[in-house]
Every structure is written in C-alpha cells, then in structure tokens.
Enzyme design. Structure first.
Site, PDB file in Angstrom:
ATOM      1  N   ASP A 141       0.743  -1.170   0.009  1.00  0.00           N
ATOM      2  CA  ASP A 141       0.035  -0.004   0.064  1.00  0.00           C
ATOM      3  C   ASP A 141       0.799   1.328   0.133  1.00  0.00           C
ATOM      4  OD1 ASP A 141      -1.721   2.262   0.402  1.00  0.00           O
ATOM      5  OD2 ASP A 141      -3.064   0.860   1.639  1.00  0.00           O
ATOM      6  N   ARG A 147      -0.105   4.398  -0.165  1.00  0.00           N
ATOM      7  CA  ARG A 147      -0.909   5.564   0.002  1.00  0.00           C
ATOM      8  C   ARG A 147      -0.133   6.459   1.294  1.00  0.00           C
ATOM      9  NH1 ARG A 147      -6.775   3.071   0.224  1.00  0.00           N
ATOM     10  NH2 ARG A 147      -5.625   1.327   0.976  1.00  0.00           N
TER      11      ARG A 147
HETATM   12  N1  LIG Z   1      -2.877  -1.840  -6.318  1.00  0.00           N
HETATM   13  C1  LIG Z   1      -4.312  -2.365  -6.075  1.00  0.00           C
HETATM   14  N2  LIG Z   1      -4.987  -1.186  -5.913  1.00  0.00           N
HETATM   15  C2  LIG Z   1      -6.279  -1.596  -5.864  1.00  0.00           C
HETATM   16  C3  LIG Z   1      -6.943  -2.806  -5.849  1.00  0.00           C
HETATM   17  N3  LIG Z   1      -8.248  -2.698  -5.991  1.00  0.00           N
HETATM   18  C4  LIG Z   1      -8.552  -1.415  -5.407  1.00  0.00           C
HETATM   19  N4  LIG Z   1      -7.411  -0.613  -5.595  1.00  0.00           N
HETATM   20  C5  LIG Z   1      -7.138   0.783  -4.938  1.00  0.00           C
HETATM   21  O1  LIG Z   1      -7.470   0.737  -3.755  1.00  0.00           O
HETATM   22  C6  LIG Z   1      -7.799   2.269  -3.432  1.00  0.00           C
HETATM   23  C7  LIG Z   1      -9.114   2.169  -2.561  1.00  0.00           C
HETATM   24  O2  LIG Z   1      -8.990   2.876  -1.549  1.00  0.00           O
HETATM   25  P1  LIG Z   1      -9.944   3.697  -0.511  1.00  0.00           P
HETATM   26  O3  LIG Z   1     -11.075   4.010  -1.204  1.00  0.00           O
HETATM   27  O4  LIG Z   1      -9.176   4.624   0.083  1.00  0.00           O
HETATM   28  O5  LIG Z   1     -10.671   2.475   0.266  1.00  0.00           O
HETATM   29  P2  LIG Z   1     -10.011   1.222   1.447  1.00  0.00           P
HETATM   30  O6  LIG Z   1      -8.717   1.655   1.678  1.00  0.00           O
HETATM   31  O7  LIG Z   1     -10.521   0.069   0.994  1.00  0.00           O
HETATM   32  O8  LIG Z   1     -10.624   2.032   2.660  1.00  0.00           O
HETATM   33  P3  LIG Z   1     -12.108   2.059   3.385  1.00  0.00           P
HETATM   34  O9  LIG Z   1     -13.100   1.953   1.966  1.00  0.00           O
HETATM   35  O10 LIG Z   1     -12.016   3.626   3.736  1.00  0.00           O
HETATM   36  O11 LIG Z   1     -12.468   1.251   4.458  1.00  0.00           O
HETATM   37  C8  LIG Z   1      -8.023   2.892  -4.793  1.00  0.00           C
HETATM   38  O12 LIG Z   1      -7.003   3.839  -5.040  1.00  0.00           O
HETATM   39  C9  LIG Z   1      -7.997   1.747  -5.541  1.00  0.00           C
HETATM   40  O13 LIG Z   1      -7.802   1.958  -7.136  1.00  0.00           O
HETATM   41  C10 LIG Z   1      -5.770  -3.789  -6.394  1.00  0.00           C
HETATM   42  O14 LIG Z   1      -6.417  -4.976  -6.452  1.00  0.00           O
HETATM   43  N5  LIG Z   1      -4.684  -3.474  -6.326  1.00  0.00           N
END
Ligand SMILES: Nc1nc2c(ncn2[C@@H]2O[C@H](COP(=O)(O)OP(=O)(O)OP(=O)(O)O)[C@@H](O)[C@H]2O)c(=O)[nH]1
Length: 669
Positions: A331, A333
């Site tokens: 992650d 972020r």
């Molecule tokens: N690298 C990667 N990123 C993903 C994948 N699936 C989703 N994402 C990314 O994960 C991020 C989702 O983050 P958030 O919307 O902050 O949600 P979260 O971290 O699940 O947390 P909450 O929803 O707040 O509980 C987005 O930037 C998506 O593009 C994956 O399989 N791989």
C-alpha cells in the site's frame, strides 16, 4: 517480529474476480450490511524498496530496468507492519478553484480543486452542503477583482447573471435588504430573507451567511461531527464499472450519506427553526460533509501498475502479493494531504469529524503527524465504519382464511395465505400492502407496533387495486397517524372500481371487511414519477401492466436487491387466473414477468405465499410455468371441474383451492 517487509501496508480486503452475484436468498438474509471482507494478509517478505513515484515512460523500454530503491520509514514492530506512511510535516495545500456541480441525484455539491507543495496532482475536495468553506480559497489574493473571485469560486450565495460582488453584504446593500438576525435558527441562516431576496437564482443553491463572517465554515452544531470520507482514486472501480473492488460503490454511498436531509427542526431541541415555513420548491438542507478525493490511483501505484497487478491476481496471486511481486509496497498511499485539506476546510478541532471508513489506518493517518486533526475518542477504532446499506426487510405472514366459496368436493375453500413486507431504515419504514379483513388489520397493527419499535411508519405503498391488498388502509391510517399512503395513479383508479364491487366482497367475506374500506374517498395519493425515498434510498414502483389484473406493479428496492412483487409473482399457491381467461391476457402476464426479471432482483417477494416458501428469483419462472400450463390444460379440459382436477394433479403442492376453483369457472364462463 521477524523480518517484516519495510513497506507492509494496511490490510486491504482481498476481492474475488469478479465478485459472485448471489441469488435466491432467503428473507432471513435481508438485513444487509455490506461490510467487506476484512481479512488481513499473511506477512510477505519482499525487497525493501518502493518504486519511483511516477514511472517515466522511457523506463518501460529498458528491459533490464531495476526498480529504484527508495527507502521507506522503518517499521515499528508493534504495529505488525500495517501502518500507512505519515509525512513528518503536513503538506501545504491551496484551494485554487471551486465550482457548484448539480448532480444527477438532484443534490448539488461544490468541487474544490487543490494544489499542494508535495506533488503536482490536482487533489479534490467534494463538499456537500452549504456550511463548509475553504480558508485558502476565500482568502483575498493581491490585485484580484470581484469578478476574479467569483470566477475562482470564492463567493457566498448563488451566482447569477449580472452579479457583481462575491460578498452577500454588497448584494444586500444593493438590494436594500437588512442583514439577518445573527440568532436566527439554522434554517433561518440557510434560507433567510436575504437569500430569498437575491434575484434571480437559477438554482436552489444557498450558502450559509451569518453576520460579518460570511466566508467562514459554519457547520451547525446540531448536525454533530461532519461526515468525512477519504477516498483514493480508482479509475477502474469508479469509471469503467470494475467488479474487482468496491471503490465506486463506496464513493456513491459516501455521497448518499452526505446528501441525507439534515436533522429536522423537530428533532433539534431548542432550535427556533421550527417556525420556518418551507417555501414551495425549497429543499431542506443536507447534513453535508466532505469527500477528500486523493489522486493516488491503485493504492498509490498508479493505473498502469494496478492493471499489471490485476493480471497477476488472475494468475493466482492475492492483491498484496501482486503488488509486492511488482516491487511496489502493498500500500503506497499516504493521507497527509487529506489532513491538510480537511484543516483548510475548517474540519477538526474539538468537534472532530465522523470518518467513514473500514480502514483503521486512515484514522491514524488522518490525525496527522502531530495530531493536527483530532478525531473524537469513540471514533478512533476500526469499528467506526458507518457505511453499508442500512435498510432491512421484515415479512408478516398472514395465514389462509376461509372464503365463502364451495369447492367441487363440497368443502369450503380457503383464501391464499399472504405476506406483507416492511422495509425499514434507521428511523422510518415503508409497509407494502395492508391485507383486507378487519381482524387482519388489527393483527398487522400489532405486528407493526412490535417490529417498528421507535421507528415511524412513514409510508404505505399499495402494489395494485385488488381490495385484498388495500382495504385496511383506512384502519391503518387511523392507527398510525401521519402515515402517507401512496400508489400509482392507475392503481388508485382500480381501487375506485373495487369500491363499487362491495357486494362481491360482502358475499365471499361476510361481515369481515370494515365499512370504511368502501368509502368513495380513498386516502391514497398518486406517486410523482412512481418513486419515493426512504432515508436516501430510492424505491421505485414499476407498473408492468397486466398480471393477475391490470396495472399491477412491483416495488423495486435496489439497495436490498429486492422486488416486492404484489400479485405479479405467486409463491407456492394457485394463481388468480380469473382475470386472464384469454391467451392474450396470459401472454401479457408472462411479458410482465419478463419485465420484472429484467431487473434481475436477487430477492423476489410474492404477496400470495405458501408458509415457508423461499423468496428467490426462481419464483418468477415458476409463475411463468404455471400460466403456460394452466393455458395448455384449459385447452384440453372439457369443463371447469375437469380443468380444476387437471391443475390439481399438475400442481399438487400448491395451496389456495378457492382461487383455483374461481379461476377454472372463469375459464369456462
Ligand atoms: N494495487 C491495487 N489497488 C487496488 C486494488 N483494488 C483497489 N485498489 C485501489 O485501492 C484504493 C481504494 O482505497 P479507498 O477508497 O481509500 O478504500 P480502502 O482503503 O478500502 O478503505 P475504506 O474504504 O475507507 O474502508 C483505490 O485507489 C483503488 O484503485 C488492487 O487489487 N490492487
């Protein structure tokens, strides 16, 4: 803790690809809480570096490319390697421009575009409601004109052709309108005389304006801590309908929650807003909130790398492994920008925010390196998730009752058992149909009292005009004062014709139906657009036309993946074919079932319903099958009794023989 990867990141729910679609669920599963799988991933050991922040295109051409090693914050072993990166110092952020965006749901929001001093991306704040303002946007800039301020969105109130000042004070003076009393209630602040006096307004938008401090955030105390969602960009989930993640749904859900109506004056003790009379077309303000939209696609690794990760997932790796194999952090972020944006929007302080997340790391991260953003104590735990569908459905099973119809074997017939559906939110509920005898009305009232608890029965929806679905409306309206009864205009017209058939109802159910049911004034209102809203969720009445009578509807509840189908679908009981003796009518009913099926509901609740029957979508096909078979047997049968016996033999498990007998007689009438 043994060699944990330096960049292990917050747990991210693993998602199957694609997510399975569940069908044929039983009613007991209807209390849905769409919380996602919160599994944590096993620690994986991988090289301790992160990729370049923005990979250069030419790097792709170098086959020998080695990822650049960028050290990350050393791990605190107590945290199990799941901490998001905290920047040592909060970034500086600056809101460049803001614009009003009306949305397709009718609610409007203000999009704020930010620049910052740590990257060159355009991070956004999506602001709902009129109370939240950006300090950096509103601050005067050297040499700018009033027009410049309005162009970049630093104005109060509503833009309209010919407006010359960004400030309300100026417009007030020009319009000769006195300043509002600072002590006015919150509705008064939002919709006070000055707002109404500002001509001409192309939209219903209005913003908080208090005396002298019109540019300050003024989130009303009555609303509690403001709702905040921190969302990371996800092109696939938000734009191209990807089912690999739930990002698009979460964004929609956050927007929905922030668009819910603010607490009403009645629920706001001590507020003088109760004196406020809403003007025609005037909307109650939403409770509002902020979605911070961070441009960190794919958990910070970018779209290109995320797509590679998806391919690795299809090759059998989970989401975390896929990132690590691509030599990215699990992650990447960070949330410092979110903290800085929120502070610029006046969020935080003692009042705190209500963060919508299932991700405990966001809570820690959003507080900032020096706890610049305070979260209320009770919020600082992973349990603070508040999103997820908040509706539930409860069913009331009314047993079969005798009907004054003698069957071919000389016994008295029984009218079908019937199910009523109650869909409830957090504080209010919708009942679908009411049954018809007085005793049933009393029993439903008792059940509602028990089931509703502190909730209010706000609406009764009637699926169609047959009396057995609405004759208890007058009784329930008296028992639940304030409830609004709605239906389609076509169903209301049908109800009027049922009143004229009092003699039939009195014959088959003597002394069982309240006289009030046959009043010519029916207390049912037609729906506008055939839609209504329960706590932010839209429920839609779909008129499919003919099923067991004309103009029958089902109530579609997308949030529960449910169709409450009235008499379009039957579940384990004989169908009322009395009004479908011709082939054209039978075909029309089948077409109605096709139309219902096109909505693809997972839960299909039929009114006439054998006790214990499962409310699955298979009931649609079972109903279709019965109509076809009945038509075929009707052609083969020589008389009503012959048809009755043939249908009984074909469907020995179905109950409700009086209806079958009436249907057979109508076929040969
Ligand atoms: N690298 C990667 N990123 C993903 C994948 N699936 C989703 N994402 C990314 O994960 C991020 C989702 O983050 P958030 O919307 O902050 O949600 P979260 O971290 O699940 O947390 P909450 O929803 O707040 O509980 C987005 O930037 C998506 O593009 C994956 O399989 N791989």
């Amino acid at each position: 803790m043994p060699d944990f990867p330096a960049h292990a990141s917050p747990a991210f729910p693993a998602v199957a690809s694609p997510r399975p679609q569940r069908r044929d669920r039983s009613v007991s599963e209807l209390h849905l809480d769409h919380k996602r799988d919160q599994r944590t991933h096993p620690p994986l050991v991988s090289p301790a570096f992160t990729p370049p922040h923005t990979p250069f295109p030419e790097e792709d051409l170098r086959h020998d490319r080695q990822p650049r090693s960028v050290p990350v914050e050393p791990l605190d072993h107590d945290t199990h390697g799941e901490q998001a990166r905290l920047l040592p110092k909060l970034p500086e952020v600056h809101c460049e421009v803001r614009a009003r965006i009306p949305t397709t749901t009718g609610q409007e929001m203000f999009l704020h575009l930010y620049h910052n001093n740590v990257d060159d991306k355009e991070h956004l704040a999506i602001v709902f409601g009129p109370h939240i303002r950006s300090k950096s946007l509103d601050a005067p800039r050297p040499g700018e004109t009033e027009r410049d301020r309005m162009i970049r969105g630093a104005y109060v109130g509503t833009l309209y052709p010919g407006r010359t000042s960004s400030r309300l004070d100026q417009i007030r003076r020009d319009a000769g309108v006195p300043s509002p009393r600072p002590s006015a209630g919150f509705l008064g602040q939002l919709n006070g005389p000055v707002q109404q006096a500002i001509p001409p307004s192309p939209s219903a938008s209005s913003e908080a304006s208090t005396d002298g401090s019109e540019f300050e955030s003024s989130y009303p105390l009555e609303f509690g801590p403001p709702l905040v969602r921190i969302h990371s960009e996800c092109y696939t989930g938000e734009t191209v309908w990807s089912a690999r993640c739930d990002c698009g749904e979460q964004l929609d859900e956050a927007a929905r929650l922030m668009s819910l109506p603010a607490p009403t004056p009645a629920s706001t003790p001590g507020s003088d807003a109760g004196e406020h009379q809403l003007l025609p077309n005037e909307r109650l303000p939403s409770c509002g909130g902020v979605i911070v939209y961070l441009r960190q696609e794919g958990r910070g690794i970018g779209l290109k790398e995320k797509l590679k990760a998806y391919n690795l997932q299809d090759l059998g790796h989970d989401t975390m492994e896929a990132n690590l194999l691509l030599r990215h952090p699990g992650d990447a972020r960070s949330y410092g920008l979110a903290t800085a944006l929120l502070l610029d929007l006046g969020m935080g302080g003692d009042r705190g925010i209500k963060l919508l997340t299932n991700n405990p790391e966001k809570v820690r991260a959003v507080e900032g390196p020096n706890r610049e953003q305070q979260l209320p104590k009770e919020q600082a735990s992973p349990a603070m998730s508040t999103y997820g569908v908040q509706l539930r459905a409860d069913l009331y099973n009314a047993p079969a009752i005798p009907i004054n119809i003698t069957l071919p074997d000389g016994t008295l017939g029984m009218w079908q058992p019937t199910v009523l559906t109650l869909i409830s939110g957090q504080t209010s509920a919708v009942l679908v149909d009411t049954l018809f005898t007085h005793d049933q009305g009393v029993a439903i009232g008792d059940w509602l009292d028990e089931t509703l608890g502190n909730k209010t029965l706000s609406t009764i929806y009637i699926t169609h005009g047959h009396g057995d679905h609405w004759f208890n409306v007058p009784y329930l309206v008296t028992r639940f004062p304030g409830v609004e009864v709605v239906s389609t205009q076509e169903s209301i017209d049908h109800m009027e014709s049922q009143v004229a058939e009092k003699a039939f109802w009195d014959t088959v159910f003597p002394n069982q139906i309240d006289a009030a049911a046959f009043n010519t004034t029916i207390p049912v209102k037609p729906l506008l657009d055939n839609k209504f809203v329960l706590e932010g969720y839209t429920l839609e009445a779909i008129n499919v036309g003919h099923s067991d009578t004309d103009n029958t509807t089902f109530l579609h509840v997308p949030a529960l993946d449910t169709a409450v189908t009235g008499d379009i679908v039957y579940n384990g009981v004989h169908l009322w074919m009395t009004e479908s003796p011709t082939q054209a009518e039978k075909d029309a009913w089948i077409k109605s079932l096709d139309e219902l099926e096109a909505f693809n509901p997972g839960v299909v609740i039929a009114s006439h319903h054998k006790p214990g029957g499962v409310d699955g979508a298979f009931n649609i096909e079972a109903t279709r099958d019965y109509i076809r078979k009945f038509g075929q047997l009707a052609k083969e049968a020589t008389n009503a009794k012959d048809l009755y016996e043939k249908v009984l033999a074909a469907y020995p498990e179905r109950i409700g023989l009086a209806v079958l007998w009436l249907s057979c007689m109508a076929q040969f009438a």
